[in-house]
Write a protein that holds these residues in place. Structure first.
Motif, PDB file in Angstrom:
ATOM      1  N   ALA A  54      19.543 -48.441  67.495  1.00 38.65           N
ATOM      2  CA  ALA A  54      19.081 -49.441  68.461  1.00 38.65           C
ATOM      3  C   ALA A  54      20.220 -50.391  68.784  1.00 38.65           C
ATOM      4  O   ALA A  54      21.043 -50.711  67.920  1.00 38.65           O
ATOM      5  N   SER A  55      20.274 -50.802  70.039  1.00 35.78           N
ATOM      6  CA  SER A  55      21.204 -51.856  70.442  1.00 35.78           C
ATOM      7  C   SER A  55      20.379 -53.020  70.969  1.00 35.78           C
ATOM      8  O   SER A  55      19.185 -52.875  71.228  1.00 35.78           O
ATOM      9  N   TYR A  89       3.737 -48.648  73.486  1.00 34.46           N
ATOM     10  CA  TYR A  89       3.870 -49.510  72.319  1.00 34.46           C
ATOM     11  C   TYR A  89       4.436 -48.686  71.168  1.00 34.46           C
ATOM     12  O   TYR A  89       3.964 -47.573  70.896  1.00 34.46           O
ATOM     13  N   VAL A  90       5.444 -49.219  70.515  1.00 34.44           N
ATOM     14  CA  VAL A  90       6.089 -48.502  69.418  1.00 34.44           C
ATOM     15  C   VAL A  90       6.284 -49.431  68.231  1.00 34.44           C
ATOM     16  O   VAL A  90       6.418 -50.656  68.391  1.00 34.44           O
ATOM     17  N   GLU A  91       6.307 -48.849  67.053  1.00 36.84           N
ATOM     18  CA  GLU A  91       6.690 -49.581  65.855  1.00 36.84           C
ATOM     19  C   GLU A  91       8.153 -49.258  65.587  1.00 36.84           C
ATOM     20  O   GLU A  91       8.533 -48.085  65.501  1.00 36.84           O
ATOM     21  N   VAL A  92       8.980 -50.285  65.486  1.00 37.09           N
ATOM     22  CA  VAL A  92      10.409 -50.112  65.241  1.00 37.09           C
ATOM     23  C   VAL A  92      10.712 -50.591  63.824  1.00 37.09           C
ATOM     24  O   VAL A  92      10.394 -51.734  63.464  1.00 37.09           O
ATOM     25  N   THR A  93      11.316 -49.707  63.032  1.00 35.86           N
ATOM     26  CA  THR A  93      11.642 -50.022  61.646  1.00 35.86           C
ATOM     27  C   THR A  93      13.156 -50.100  61.469  1.00 35.86           C
ATOM     28  O   THR A  93      13.875 -49.175  61.858  1.00 35.86           O
ATOM     29  N   ALA A  94      13.645 -51.204  60.915  1.00 33.49           N
ATOM     30  CA  ALA A  94      15.067 -51.341  60.586  1.00 33.49           C
ATOM     31  C   ALA A  94      15.311 -50.594  59.284  1.00 33.49           C
ATOM     32  O   ALA A  94      14.729 -50.932  58.250  1.00 33.49           O
ATOM     33  N   ALA A 135      20.575 -48.723  62.680  1.00 32.48           N
ATOM     34  CA  ALA A 135      19.748 -47.531  62.530  1.00 32.48           C
ATOM     35  C   ALA A 135      18.276 -47.932  62.465  1.00 32.48           C
ATOM     36  O   ALA A 135      17.915 -48.863  61.731  1.00 32.48           O
ATOM     37  N   VAL A 136      17.443 -47.231  63.219  1.00 35.22           N
ATOM     38  CA  VAL A 136      16.021 -47.565  63.276  1.00 35.22           C
ATOM     39  C   VAL A 136      15.171 -46.303  63.358  1.00 35.22           C
ATOM     40  O   VAL A 136      15.647 -45.229  63.691  1.00 35.22           O
TER      41      VAL A 136
END
Length: 303
Positions: A54-55, A89-94, A135-136
């Motif tokens: 991700a940026s 809609y999305v869940e973004v995980t670091a 990174a995600v």
């Protein structure tokens, strides 16, 4: 491109009412399009789940139209994706921390092959990202109507439960197998990146996606501002993040106005005030920063 777009995906729940002029209908998927010799095919994939980089970016395009005709709010919790329906809609995980947030996708991008998603500044801050790329994991989801309404209004929803360590290890191994993003070494000039397709008849070519500025980007001439003071060395765990800027000149000017300092974070210049020994002290400084017009400033605790 003929401007035609398909109807909404069946995977989404019943239409919900608009909030502050932003609605989840009509959902737009779009025709296949080519950028930089690569063809992307938008599709409705209910169980979309992928790992990548991700940026994120600052306020350069605040107020400009997104690919589905909404107005970009840097402080909102939004994102750009190459193929997901708009909105989704999305869940973004670091993957470095395991933190997960809910994000609303309302734009096309990033138009480079080594990044999976572009996050707004608000989303990046909620997720705790500080580097230019990270990174995600991106997983599509159907959140409750109340959470959808909250994101449409520009407000974040509560963080998801932290990702279990065993799953995080698997996701991290997948990320290690991916090419290192170019942004981590040398940014791709915006001028070399063709625009994504327009999903709104009101938008103009080039206005339909977020842009990450890099070397070669032409910027209006700005009178140089005095260089801000260097980063403070006083011990403390708390700081006020004023904002992140693509221009070092603008960052120095902002830092000077709040008596802060500038640090380089990837392709961006981050302005902070502090450090402070306690959250209370940092909150006091936050009020002063917001009083000077930086309404999106936040208190951060350094790890």
């Amino acid at each position: 491109m003929d401007g035609k777009r398909e109807g909404g995906p069946a995977a989404n729940p019943a239409p919900s009412s608009a909030v502050a002029g932003v609605a989840d209908v009509p959902v737009k998927i779009g025709d296949p399009y080519s950028v930089g010799g690569v063809t992307y095919t938008p599709a409705d994939i209910p169980d979309y789940d992928d790992v990548g980089y991700a940026s994120w970016y600052g306020d350069e395009l605040a107020g400009r139209p997104t690919a589905n005709g909404e107005t970009f709010d840097p402080a909102g919790i939004s994102a750009a994706h190459k193929t997901l329906p708009l909105p989704s809609y999305v869940e973004v995980t670091a993957l470095d921390t395991g933190r997960t947030i809910l994000v609303r996708v309302n734009d096309r991008g990033p138009m480079v092959s080594d990044r999976l998603i572009d996050l707004s500044r608000g989303a990046a801050e909620q997720l705790g990202l500080t580097d230019s790329v990270a990174a995600v994991r991106v997983r599509r989801t159907n959140p409750p109507a109340a959470e959808r309404a909250q994101l449409r209004s520009g407000k974040p929803v509560r963080e998801r439960i932290a990702t279990p360590g065993s799953l995080l290890a698997i996701l991290r191994s997948k990320a290690k197998a991916l090419p290192v993003p170019k942004a981590a070494t040398a940014a791709t000039p915006v001028a070399a990146q063709p625009a994504a397709p327009i999903a709104s008849g009101k938008a103009k070519p080039g206005d339909d996606r977020f842009v990450v500025e890099g070397p070669g980007t032409t910027k209006p001439a700005i009178k140089p501002a005095p260089t801000a003071k260097p980063a403070a060395t006083v011990a403390g765990k708390y700081a006020v993040q004023v904002g992140a800027f693509s221009s070092e000149t603008r960052a120095n000017a902002a830092a000077k106005s709040v008596d802060g300092y500038v640090t380089k974070a990837g392709n961006l210049w981050r302005v902070r005030v502090g450090p402070f020994a306690s959250d209370t002290d940092a909150r006091g400084a936050l009020g002063k920063v917001k009083a000077k017009g930086f309404r999106d400033a936040v208190v951060q605790r350094d790890r």
